[in-house]
Design an enzyme around this catalytic site. Structure first.
Site, PDB file in Angstrom:
ATOM      1  N   CYS A   1      -4.074  11.917  -3.081  1.00  0.00           N
ATOM      2  CA  CYS A   1      -3.187  11.858  -1.895  1.00  0.00           C
ATOM      3  C   CYS A   1      -1.985  10.984  -2.167  1.00  0.00           C
ATOM      4  O   CYS A   1      -0.966  11.295  -1.624  1.00  0.00           O
ATOM      5  CB  CYS A   1      -4.101  11.367  -0.805  1.00  0.00           C
ATOM      6  N   TYR A   2      -1.838   9.965  -3.056  1.00  0.00           N
ATOM      7  CA  TYR A   2      -0.638   9.294  -3.316  1.00  0.00           C
ATOM      8  C   TYR A   2       0.160  10.173  -4.006  1.00  0.00           C
ATOM      9  O   TYR A   2       1.354   9.604  -4.105  1.00  0.00           O
ATOM     10  CB  TYR A   2      -1.311   7.959  -4.132  1.00  0.00           C
TER      11      TYR A   2
ATOM     12  N   ASP B   1      -5.603   8.486  -6.937  1.00  0.00           N
ATOM     13  CA  ASP B   1      -6.175   9.370  -5.809  1.00  0.00           C
ATOM     14  C   ASP B   1      -5.141  10.329  -5.635  1.00  0.00           C
ATOM     15  O   ASP B   1      -3.933  10.000  -5.783  1.00  0.00           O
ATOM     16  CB  ASP B   1      -6.323   8.330  -4.697  1.00  0.00           C
TER      17      ASP B   1
ATOM     18  N   HIS C   1       0.834  -1.184   0.123  1.00  0.00           N
ATOM     19  CA  HIS C   1       0.091   0.027   0.099  1.00  0.00           C
ATOM     20  C   HIS C   1       0.895   1.216  -0.099  1.00  0.00           C
ATOM     21  O   HIS C   1       1.885   1.307   0.663  1.00  0.00           O
ATOM     22  CB  HIS C   1      -0.655  -0.054   1.219  1.00  0.00           C
TER      23      HIS C   1
ATOM     24  N   HIS D   1      -6.637  15.797   1.651  1.00  0.00           N
ATOM     25  CA  HIS D   1      -6.226  15.925   0.277  1.00  0.00           C
ATOM     26  C   HIS D   1      -5.466  17.064  -0.032  1.00  0.00           C
ATOM     27  O   HIS D   1      -4.648  17.125  -0.985  1.00  0.00           O
ATOM     28  CB  HIS D   1      -7.438  15.531  -0.610  1.00  0.00           C
TER      29      HIS D   1
ATOM     30  N   ASP E   1     -11.106  18.272   0.734  1.00  0.00           N
ATOM     31  CA  ASP E   1     -10.981  18.061   2.021  1.00  0.00           C
ATOM     32  C   ASP E   1      -9.481  18.657   2.492  1.00  0.00           C
ATOM     33  O   ASP E   1      -8.573  18.845   1.586  1.00  0.00           O
ATOM     34  CB  ASP E   1     -11.277  17.034   2.786  1.00  0.00           C
TER      35      ASP E   1
ATOM     36  N   LYS F   1      -5.971  -0.518  -8.249  1.00  0.00           N
ATOM     37  CA  LYS F   1      -6.788   0.203  -7.303  1.00  0.00           C
ATOM     38  C   LYS F   1      -6.675   1.872  -8.353  1.00  0.00           C
ATOM     39  O   LYS F   1      -5.888   1.918  -9.249  1.00  0.00           O
ATOM     40  CB  LYS F   1      -6.341   0.750  -6.108  1.00  0.00           C
TER      41      LYS F   1
ATOM     42  N   ARG G   1      -2.563   1.121  -4.562  1.00  0.00           N
ATOM     43  CA  ARG G   1      -2.465  -0.238  -4.732  1.00  0.00           C
ATOM     44  C   ARG G   1      -2.440  -0.974  -6.085  1.00  0.00           C
ATOM     45  O   ARG G   1      -2.940  -0.126  -6.786  1.00  0.00           O
ATOM     46  CB  ARG G   1      -3.264  -1.051  -3.657  1.00  0.00           C
TER      47      ARG G   1
ATOM     48  N   ASP H   1      -9.258  14.093  -4.103  1.00  0.00           N
ATOM     49  CA  ASP H   1      -8.996  12.782  -4.320  1.00  0.00           C
ATOM     50  C   ASP H   1      -9.127  12.664  -6.050  1.00  0.00           C
ATOM     51  O   ASP H   1      -7.853  12.384  -6.450  1.00  0.00           O
ATOM     52  CB  ASP H   1     -10.025  11.924  -3.800  1.00  0.00           C
TER      53      ASP H   1
END
Lengths: 535, 567
Positions: free
Chosen positions: A345-346, A343, A289, A428, A425, A340, A337, A418
């Site tokens: 935040c990654y 996003d 992750h 993020h 938010d 997936k 991942r 995201d």
């Protein structure tokens, strides 16, 4: 204001260097490849925008079989494509098809999140310190002065501190590793001696000792789960506050013979979290992750010079392969991942791994440095030498496009998100900007002094030798404080290779690759506590 | 401002102060040609419900509407006199709603009212009042049955018999009065705590024992009445402060420091519950009521780790049945899919429960089956939930389910369902290669383990290949295959032919070259490098960067450089 069509010298230079047979159309740069099957096709609906088709088309290899995973993936691409290909009417594109960073609205949004939150935020009652860190860090990256928050932050932090050490999610909540990490970083962000003095370091040290587990890892709170976040947060807290590494006798991991200190076995714990895919899981035996990959690398980078520690404990080629697989086209962003969705935040969790990996690869002592683990297999693995990362290991342009086109909230609300269709938010906003910062900068790590550091490591484990600090030139007055990795000297530069697709005013401030706050904030806090030996 | 009286409200006041007969209705004794319509008088016996009463009152106050209704709703079907009477009743009732305007006596005022009401002049208005007087038409009209729609009678009160409804109403009044007294008591106690003085006598506020006793009695009475009125559930505010069960607890109210950042405007019930929680946690109390309090808070904020840990401490201290707690937890988990405190709580429960059942194979296996069934249920809502999968791997390790055929079958079913579910693939790898029956401890996940039987490695290679054939561009399958080869100590080259099947005519020109899987090409590059064929490896990597996986160009270029590096 937006500058359009200005030729920047380095861009011209780079173009000439990389593309000798001057192409007829303004071409997108791709390092080291003279023949690239890539065209910048003028956009039909938005003529004149220079967007590589990599970001406007579906990938060339696709399977037919439809499953839940492929469905949501296709839906996500469908949401992103119009924004990426210059077709959104809400966005103001520059000539590269990239919208500006809407600083003003994001700043407003972040200040709001620091103020009174309405009752529906009750679910965030145990994570208020995170809001402090996310907002202050994001504001700092956006160039805002956060020092006016000093007093109110100190008061807020005090109300969250427990006499038994550490900070909870709010008053009279159990101290938690994550909330403590967030508070300590927030204090560092606003800075100031009085702010630093909020922390009860002795109690903090005792508390950390009580969370240390015999297997090397840390619990996140008393009676809580043990995972790699605990290890990373502990390393950051110990390093920033310059806490002693000795274990208190109450600790579960205490042996009495001085052979175990607060960081003994942390590297092995991290190693057990690497999975067959090459990525890192939150605890041994789970799925790889992105967020935990950053925690693992950050933690190792503090244990020792990253040129040594990352090598010693991880299968670096597999990790790089896995990290690199996280970037998708046409979206350009990272997923957390395998299989997936991307996003925002990654951008930080995965994007932020690359400076550390690059530091590891570019370190001359790296590949052949003495392994810290006594395991012959690892020693053998680390004797193989990998080439340095001269070019960026990930596609910076793709990440920047994803962030600026897809992650900015388009309503008057502001903030970052995201992916399209999601609400912005504080979480993020912080990590998307951190990712943007790592895509816009490059970090260079000074070489360690191999012998000195080895001695120092040994000495620290035995609790005898005073620590020698690389680069900062003074001897620590506290014999057993701090981590060698914390002394590593990083230098930051704006990333200037290749084409710059964003306006220069949209460059956010750099943050330290390990602590995720500006370097001067790290330095100031560590300096302050250097002058305070013991408690 | 004149007080506005709406028909609905007049019914409301009628309901609150029940009177035997609606006062606004009178029978019509007039010179009207048609006999005055008499609304059907409902039986005023014990069986009448509140809603029936409202309906009959409404009908009684509109005698002419009933007449109109009898004639099919057409005004023209009525006699002229009745038509005028009907109209006059409507106008008069509208005027009655504006008493200040209607009472105007000046000509100008009367004219204005008349225009306002019926578009006529003062003369028309005079006519209207005449008819109304003659027929004694009701001026105030009772609300219709829309009372039910507006939720006036809540919780089925409308279906209560009148007598019961009135009794209920009285109880409500009593509770309200008690609540006011209780509020006064709590205010006094608060002033005592702060050391305030009585306003008149300037003496220190002291709450006497007598007052405390009275309050205790009051709370008991209130709680009993509330239970009677509302069943188990209670109103939002003051849930605990007025609950006799919590009488002995002094809530610990936390005040945020001035200018606190990211301060939450807590809803009153949450703030109150937290204040009581702090108090009982401080006192290290473990009891049934604490358990209920944690449930109450968890319902409002399931992410509150402190409350979860305290709950676990209560469960263990009270030696409660773990299966009961697990059943409760299942409900909470299904309602909060993304929450992860739940999973640590479960972990703690299993840690505590396992030693008690470890020596009982049948309980152990039924527990494992129940857990699996619940995990399958929750994963069907969210197939890649990280915390659920992490818990699952913990459970497998704890209960030693590595060799469990059901576990492997469940995972295979999930992979069949969505072959791209990487969480399921990861779990399979763990099941097969961390099985203590043949795995040696201490090896990293990306290291070969000499103890894994060749048959197992062969089986897993075949499994991965079969799934890859379905979706060649599925990275989960390829990562698994590569992972198995490494773990089993096989050469990557052992799958060269298989991987080669997904890549055609590499480097033979745009037309001839076809790649069905970039992951196959990636693996081939490694295989060629393993075999020392740098040229082919380089070509594979170059083509990945140039065409097939351009976003990772930087990585593929670096891999090319790896080929040059001294091994």
């Amino acid at each position: 204001m937006r500058q359009k069509g200005v030729a920047f010298p380095w861009r011209k230079m780079a173009t000439q260097q990389r593309r000798p047979p001057a192409p007829p159309s303004p071409a997108h740069l791709s390092p080291d490849s003279e023949t690239v099957d890539e065209e910048i096709i003028p956009n039909r609906r938005q003529p004149g925008l220079m967007i590589p088709d990599l970001f406007t088309q579906l990938p060339p290899v696709r399977d037919v079989l439809v499953t839940e995973t492929s469905q949501v993936q296709d839906e996500t691409v469908e949401l992103c494509l119009p924004l990426l290909s210059g077709e959104s009417e809400e966005l103001q594109y520059n000539e590269h098809g990239v919208p500006p960073l809407d600083r003003e609205r994001h700043v407003k949004f972040l200040h709001q999140c620091l103020g009174q939150l309405p009752g529906r935020f009750v679910a965030a009652d145990a994570s208020r310190p995170w809001f402090l860190y996310w907002c202050l860090s994001a504001l700092t990256m956006l160039g805002e002065d956060v020092t006016p928050y000093r007093q109110s932050l100190a008061a807020t932090a005090r109300s969250m501190q427990n006499d038994t050490g550490g900070f909870g999610g709010g008053g009279r909540q159990l101290s938690h590793m994550a909330t403590t990490y967030a508070v300590v970083l927030s204090l560092a962000l606003v800075g100031g001696d009085e702010t630093y003095e909020v922390v009860d370091r002795k109690a903090m040290w005792r508390w950390l000792c009580s969370l240390k587990q015999p297997d090397g890892g840390f619990q996140v709170c008393l009676g809580g789960e043990e995972d790699i976040r605990g290890a990373y947060c502990a390393a950051v807290i110990i390093s920033l506050l310059r806490l002693p590494l000795e274990l208190a006798p109450e600790s579960l991991a205490y042996t009495g013979d001085g052979s175990v200190n607060l960081l003994t076995g942390v590297g092995d714990y991290v190693r057990r979290c690497q999975t067959f895919e090459g990525g890192i899981s939150g605890q041994p035996n789970a799925e790889a992750h992105g967020a935990y990959a950053f925690c693992a690398l950050g933690c190792l980078a503090l244990l020792d010079h990253p040129g040594r520690s990352i090598w010693s404990y991880l299968d670096v080629p597999r990790l790089i392969a896995w990290l690199s697989s996280r970037q998708y086209a046409p979206e350009g962003g990272f997923s957390g991942r395998t299989n997936k969705l991307v996003d925002g935040c990654y951008s930080h969790w995965v994007g932020g791994c690359f400076p550390l990996i690059e530091a590891c690869l570019n370190s001359t002592s790296g590949g052949c440095g003495a392994p810290a683990a006594d395991d012959p297999a690892i020693a053998a693995a680390s004797s193989k030498r990998l080439p340095p990362a001269d070019e960026s290991l990930f596609n910076r342009e793709g990440l920047i496009r994803y962030i600026l086109c897809c992650c900015q909230d388009q309503t008057k609300r502001g903030g970052l998100r995201d992916k399209p269709g999601k609400m912005s938010d504080a979480y993020h906003s912080c990590y998307v900007l951190s990712g943007l910062s790592s895509a816009q900068h490059q970090w260079v790590l000074d070489e360690p002094e191999p012998e000195a550091t080895q001695q120092q490591l040994k000495g620290q484990a035995e609790g005898l030798v005073p620590e020698k600090t690389a680069g900062e030139g003074t001897l620590s007055s506290s014999p057993l404080s701090s981590l060698p990795g914390g002394e590593a000297v990083w230098a930051v530069l704006p990333y200037l290779d290749g084409l710059r697709i964003f306006d220069n005013t949209d460059r956010v401030r750099p943050i330290h690759p390990v602590y995720a706050i500006p370097q001067q904030s790290v330095r100031a806090m560590r300096e302050y506590f250097r002058a305070r030996p013991g408690f | 401002m004149p007080s506005k009286r709406k028909p609905g409200k007049s019914e409301a006041s009628g309901a609150s102060k029940p009177s035997p007969q609606p006062t606004t209705t009178t029978t019509i004794t007039t010179t009207s040609a048609t006999p005055p319509p008499i609304p059907p008088t409902p039986p005023s016996d014990d069986t009448q419900t509140v809603l029936d009463r409202a309906k009959s009152r409404s009908a009684a106050s509109r005698p002419l509407d009933a007449l109109l209704h009898q004639n099919g709703g057409a005004l023209s079907a009525l006699s002229r006199q009745d038509q005028f009477a009907w109209l006059a009743a409507r106008i008069a009732s509208r005027l009655a709603k504006r008493p200040a305007v209607a009472s105007l006596t000046t000509t100008a005022g009367a004219a204005a009212v008349a225009r306002l009401s019926c578009g006529g002049g003062p003369k028309t208005l005079k006519e209207v009042w005449k008819v109304v007087n003659e027929l004694s038409l009701p001026l105030r009209v009772a609300g219709t049955t829309c009372a039910r729609k507006r939720g006036y009678y809540r919780n089925g009160e409308g279906d209560l018999r009148v007598k019961d409804f009135e009794a209920r109403w009285e109880k409500k009044v009593v509770v309200s009065c008690l609540a006011v007294e209780s509020r006064c008591f709590r205010d006094r106690r608060e002033r005592e705590r702060r050391g305030h003085k009585e306003e008149k006598t300037r003496e220190q506020v002291i709450v006497t024992e007598q007052e405390v006793l009275e309050e205790t009695r009051r709370r008991k009475e209130m709680a009993a009445l509330r239970r009677e009125l509302y069943g188990g559930g209670v109103g939002k505010d003051g849930r605990l402060a007025t609950d006799p069960e919590w009488d002995d607890v002094e809530p610990v109210v936390l005040e945020e420091p001035e200018g606190a950042l990211a301060a939450i405007a807590y809803p009153a019930d949450y703030a109150e519950a937290m204040a009581y929680l702090r108090a009982v946690m401080q006192a290290k109390e473990y009891s049934e009521r604490c358990l209920r309090l944690t449930e109450h808070i968890i319902n409002m904020n399931p992410a509150h780790y402190t409350v979860w840990l305290y709950r676990a401490a209560n469960v263990f201290a009270l030696k409660l049945s773990i299966p009961d707690e697990v059943a409760w937890l299942n409900r909470v988990a299904l309602a909060n899919l993304k929450n992860y405190q739940i999973w640590h709580h479960r972990h703690l429960l299993v840690e505590n429960y396992f030693p008690t059942i470890a020596s009982d194979p049948s309980t152990l296996s039924s527990f494992a089956a129940a857990e699996r069934s619940f995990l399958q249920q929750i994963l069907s809502h969210d197939t890649k939930n990280y915390h659920v999968w992490s818990y699952r791997s913990y459970l497998v390790g704890k209960l030693n389910l590595f060799g469990d055929a059901d576990e492997l079958a469940a995972i295979e079913a999930m992979i069949d369902d969505d072959v791209r579910n990487n969480s399921a693939w990861s779990h399979r790898f763990f099941l097969v290669f961390s099985n203590p029956a043949h795995a040696s401890p201490g090896f990293a996940a990306t290291e070969a383990d000499p103890k894994v039987p060749a048959a197992v490695v062969d089986r897993e290679i075949e499994y991965a290949k079969e799934k890859i054939r379905l979706v060649p561009q599925n990275q989960s399958g390829w990562n698994y295959l590569r992972g198995v080869l490494v773990k089993g100590g096989r050469k990557l080259g052992s799958v060269e032919e298989f991987a080669g099947g997904f890549v055609k005519g590499l480097g033979e020109g745009e037309e001839a070259e076809d790649v069905l899987s970039t992951h196959a090409l990636d693996l081939l590059a490694e295989i060629y490098a393993e075999q020392g064929d740098k040229e082919k490896a380089d070509l594979s990597l170059t083509r990945l960067g140039q065409k097939w996986d351009r976003i990772r160009m930087g990585y593929w270029e670096w891999r090319r450089k790896c080929l040059e590096a001294p091994a």
